[in-house]
Write an enzyme that holds these catalytic residues in place. Structure first.
Site, PDB file in Angstrom:
ATOM      1  N   CYS A  33      -0.381   4.041   2.168  1.00 31.62           N
ATOM      2  CA  CYS A  33      -0.388   3.975   3.579  1.00 31.62           C
ATOM      3  C   CYS A  33       1.222   4.223   3.933  1.00 31.62           C
ATOM      4  O   CYS A  33       1.366   4.818   5.163  1.00 31.62           O
ATOM      5  CB  CYS A  33      -0.621   2.490   3.921  1.00 31.62           C
ATOM      6  N   ASP A  34       2.047   3.586   3.242  1.00 28.59           N
ATOM      7  CA  ASP A  34       3.440   3.408   3.761  1.00 28.59           C
ATOM      8  C   ASP A  34       4.418   4.070   3.194  1.00 28.59           C
ATOM      9  O   ASP A  34       5.653   4.141   3.501  1.00 28.59           O
ATOM     10  CB  ASP A  34       3.771   1.899   3.587  1.00 28.59           C
ATOM     11  N   CYS A  93       0.760  -1.074   0.141  1.00 23.36           N
ATOM     12  CA  CYS A  93       0.061  -0.100  -0.059  1.00 23.36           C
ATOM     13  C   CYS A  93       0.897   1.428   0.118  1.00 23.36           C
ATOM     14  O   CYS A  93       1.332   1.541   1.189  1.00 23.36           O
ATOM     15  CB  CYS A  93      -0.809  -0.014   1.165  1.00 23.36           C
TER      16      CYS A  93
HETATM   17  C1  LIG Z   1       0.748  -3.924   5.177  1.00 24.73           C
HETATM   18  C2  LIG Z   1      -0.700  -3.089   5.072  1.00 24.73           C
HETATM   19  C3  LIG Z   1      -0.375  -1.761   5.559  1.00 24.73           C
HETATM   20  C4  LIG Z   1      -1.676  -0.910   5.710  1.00 24.73           C
HETATM   21  N1  LIG Z   1      -1.539   0.524   5.929  1.00 24.73           N
HETATM   22  C5  LIG Z   1      -2.578   1.368   6.056  1.00 24.73           C
HETATM   23  C6  LIG Z   1      -2.595   2.559   6.538  1.00 24.73           C
HETATM   24  O1  LIG Z   1      -1.594   3.124   6.812  1.00 24.73           O
HETATM   25  N2  LIG Z   1      -3.491   3.414   6.607  1.00 24.73           N
HETATM   26  C7  LIG Z   1      -4.824   2.903   6.140  1.00 24.73           C
HETATM   27  O2  LIG Z   1      -5.746   3.715   6.071  1.00 24.73           O
HETATM   28  N3  LIG Z   1      -4.952   1.625   5.615  1.00 24.73           N
HETATM   29  C8  LIG Z   1      -3.966   0.822   5.457  1.00 24.73           C
HETATM   30  N4  LIG Z   1      -3.924  -0.541   4.988  1.00 24.73           N
HETATM   31  C9  LIG Z   1      -5.102  -0.847   4.462  1.00 24.73           C
HETATM   32  C10 LIG Z   1      -6.178  -0.983   5.482  1.00 24.73           C
HETATM   33  O3  LIG Z   1      -5.693  -2.089   6.508  1.00 24.73           O
HETATM   34  C11 LIG Z   1      -7.439  -2.003   5.054  1.00 24.73           C
HETATM   35  O4  LIG Z   1      -8.081  -1.239   4.138  1.00 24.73           O
HETATM   36  C12 LIG Z   1      -8.358  -2.110   6.182  1.00 24.73           C
HETATM   37  O5  LIG Z   1      -7.901  -2.578   7.555  1.00 24.73           O
HETATM   38  C13 LIG Z   1      -9.414  -2.888   5.694  1.00 24.73           C
HETATM   39  O6  LIG Z   1     -10.572  -3.314   6.895  1.00 24.73           O
HETATM   40  P1  LIG Z   1     -11.719  -4.322   6.576  1.00 24.73           P
HETATM   41  O7  LIG Z   1     -12.368  -4.353   7.926  1.00 24.73           O
HETATM   42  O8  LIG Z   1     -12.297  -4.069   5.302  1.00 24.73           O
HETATM   43  O9  LIG Z   1     -11.002  -5.845   6.211  1.00 24.73           O
HETATM   44  P2  LIG Z   1      -9.819  -6.676   6.897  1.00 24.73           P
HETATM   45  O10 LIG Z   1      -8.885  -5.978   7.665  1.00 24.73           O
HETATM   46  O11 LIG Z   1      -9.148  -7.448   5.848  1.00 24.73           O
HETATM   47  O12 LIG Z   1     -10.628  -7.806   8.096  1.00 24.73           O
HETATM   48  C14 LIG Z   1     -11.226  -8.567   7.541  1.00 24.73           C
HETATM   49  C15 LIG Z   1     -11.379  -9.483   8.809  1.00 24.73           C
HETATM   50  O13 LIG Z   1     -12.328 -10.519   8.305  1.00 24.73           O
HETATM   51  C16 LIG Z   1     -11.879 -11.791   8.728  1.00 24.73           C
HETATM   52  N5  LIG Z   1     -12.423 -12.967   7.965  1.00 24.73           N
HETATM   53  C17 LIG Z   1     -12.157 -13.354   6.646  1.00 24.73           C
HETATM   54  N6  LIG Z   1     -12.957 -14.181   5.919  1.00 24.73           N
HETATM   55  C18 LIG Z   1     -13.607 -14.697   7.068  1.00 24.73           C
HETATM   56  C19 LIG Z   1     -14.620 -15.639   6.985  1.00 24.73           C
HETATM   57  N7  LIG Z   1     -15.064 -16.355   6.205  1.00 24.73           N
HETATM   58  N8  LIG Z   1     -15.312 -15.979   8.366  1.00 24.73           N
HETATM   59  C20 LIG Z   1     -14.706 -15.170   9.618  1.00 24.73           C
HETATM   60  N9  LIG Z   1     -13.807 -13.997   9.271  1.00 24.73           N
HETATM   61  C21 LIG Z   1     -13.405 -13.682   7.965  1.00 24.73           C
HETATM   62  C22 LIG Z   1     -10.286 -11.734   8.605  1.00 24.73           C
HETATM   63  O14 LIG Z   1      -9.474 -12.658   9.269  1.00 24.73           O
HETATM   64  C23 LIG Z   1     -10.210 -10.262   9.136  1.00 24.73           C
HETATM   65  O15 LIG Z   1      -9.953 -10.446  10.414  1.00 24.73           O
HETATM   66  C24 LIG Z   1      -2.883  -1.331   4.930  1.00 24.73           C
HETATM   67  C25 LIG Z   1      -2.964  -2.712   4.574  1.00 24.73           C
HETATM   68  C26 LIG Z   1      -1.855  -3.431   4.815  1.00 24.73           C
HETATM   69  C27 LIG Z   1      -2.106  -4.916   4.236  1.00 24.73           C
END
Ligand SMILES: Cc1cc2nc3c(=O)[nH]c(=O)nc-3n(C[C@H](O)[C@H](O)[C@H](O)COP(=O)(O)OP(=O)(O)OC[C@H]3O[C@@H](n4cnc5c(N)ncnc54)[C@H](O)[C@@H]3O)c2cc1C
Length: 318
Positions: free
Chosen positions: A138-139, A135
């Site tokens: 982000c980084d 990302c």
């Molecule tokens: C390395 C990295 C750095 C980042 N840095 C930043 C930053 O600095 N600033 C920023 O704004 N964004 C950043 N992002 C992006 C940000 O982290 C994501 O956009 C955000 O956290 C997504 O949130 P979410 O809840 O949609 O999904 P996720 O965080 O992916 O959460 C989904 C959850 O659902 C669970 N899950 C999946 N399938 C199932 C299932 N079948 N049953 C039950 N549970 C399930 C997963 O295990 C997980 O816990 C970064 C991403 C990465 C990878």
């Protein structure tokens, strides 16, 4: 019924935890079921510097606060389980886990997030968040005046490589083919940028270092020759995979397997909402996941309230 909830949220990342906070605060009986550890992708982020109102925080800590906040309002969170079966088509929805626990509910919010496609090279897991990033938004800022590699040959790789030259002193694009798949415009922009150089027909086969990434091993795909390159960071843009495998056949997905939603986060199924990185959208950030989670929760609250009102009215008539 103990195992019946007003709303079940699937996934405890930024989107799911936000939904949990809004739902529980509105006195909606809520259960969040999560595969893996609570916090989702936030846990992979050593430093979040673009979450408004918080100058600097580790992703783990931000996730921990969101979890505590949701639990404080009465939200139940169960993690480290797998959902093995879903029945979302009826008014009462059913969710079954790998422990054979059966939960029912009136509405479901799917916030299963996703992951960037990985290269699959040795050490990639180990240096995720310690020099390897998926990302740029982000980084990028952490690589001020540093030398970095961008992996990929599509639009995002070339676009992000150019954007990363705002920070990095040198950007090397590594691509496995002898040509890019990106649009001409992105290729031109990258080629005329003096900070960018290219290594074509090559792949990173190993990431290495001590506490953080220090060097990579690169293999030429034509000669098989392997060379070492010392580097401060590697950004990988070779695609994104939403966590929607278990939903195929249950709910409408687009051709990239992202969940199709309307502006209120409604899916094609009544009482089923989706939020965060698993839905069809362009910008995947904590802030956008939090926004989606809020909208999905408010929509689900309205749905559940209307359902309860209808049931009460029917009971009064009888
Ligand atoms: C390395 C990295 C750095 C980042 N840095 C930043 C930053 O600095 N600033 C920023 O704004 N964004 C950043 N992002 C992006 C940000 O982290 C994501 O956009 C955000 O956290 C997504 O949130 P979410 O809840 O949609 O999904 P996720 O965080 O992916 O959460 C989904 C959850 O659902 C669970 N899950 C999946 N399938 C199932 C299932 N079948 N049953 C039950 N549970 C399930 C997963 O295990 C997980 O816990 C970064 C991403 C990465 C990878």
């Amino acid at each position: 019924m103990d195992n019946h909830f007003d709303v079940i949220v699937i996934g405890a990342g930024a989107a799911g935890l936000t939904a949990g906070i809004y739902l529980s605060r509105a006195k909606i009986k809520t259960l969040i079921l999560n595969e893996g550890s609570v916090g989702g992708q936030m846990v992979l982020t050593h430093e979040i510097a673009n979450y408004p109102g918080v100058e600097n925080i580790s992703g783990y800590e931000l996730g921990r606060i969101m979890k505590t906040q949701a639990q404080k309002f009465g939200c139940i969170i169960k993690s480290n389980l797998k959902i093995t079966s879903l029945d979302l088509n009826n008014e009462v929805k059913k969710v079954i886990t790998n422990y054979k626990d059966v939960y029912t509910c009136d509405a479901v919010i799917i916030s299963t997030g996703g992951k960037s496609r990985m290269i699959g090279a040795v050490g990639e897991d180990r240096f995720k968040g310690k020099g390897i990033s998926y990302c740029a938004t982000c980084d990028g800022d952490f690589f001020q005046d540093k030398e970095i590699i961008v992996v990929g040959g599509g639009n995002s790789a070339l676009e992000e490589a150019v954007s990363l030259t705002k920070y990095a002193s040198k950007v090397t694009i590594i691509h496995q083919f002898d040509h890019f798949q990106a649009l001409e415009h992105y290729i031109d922009e990258a080629k005329k940028n003096e900070k960018i150089n290219f290594i074509m027909e090559s792949k990173i086969i190993e990431f290495n270092g001590d506490e953080k990434l220090e060097f990579v091993m690169i293999q030429d795909q034509v000669t098989n020759e392997i060379t070492r390159m010392n580097i401060d960071g590697v950004f990988i843009f070779i695609g994104y995979v939403p966590n929607t495998d278990s939903l195929e056949g249950n709910i409408e997905l687009n051709k990239w397997k992202e969940i199709v939603v309307d502006k209120d986060m409604r899916t094609n199924l009544s009482g089923v909402y989706a939020a965060g990185d698993s839905i069809q959208k362009k910008y995947r950030q904590v802030t956008t996941a939090v926004g989606d989670g809020t909208i999905a929760a408010l929509s689900a609250i309205e749905y559940v309230s209307n359902l309860k009102k209808e049931i009460n009215e029917q009971e009064l008539v009888q």
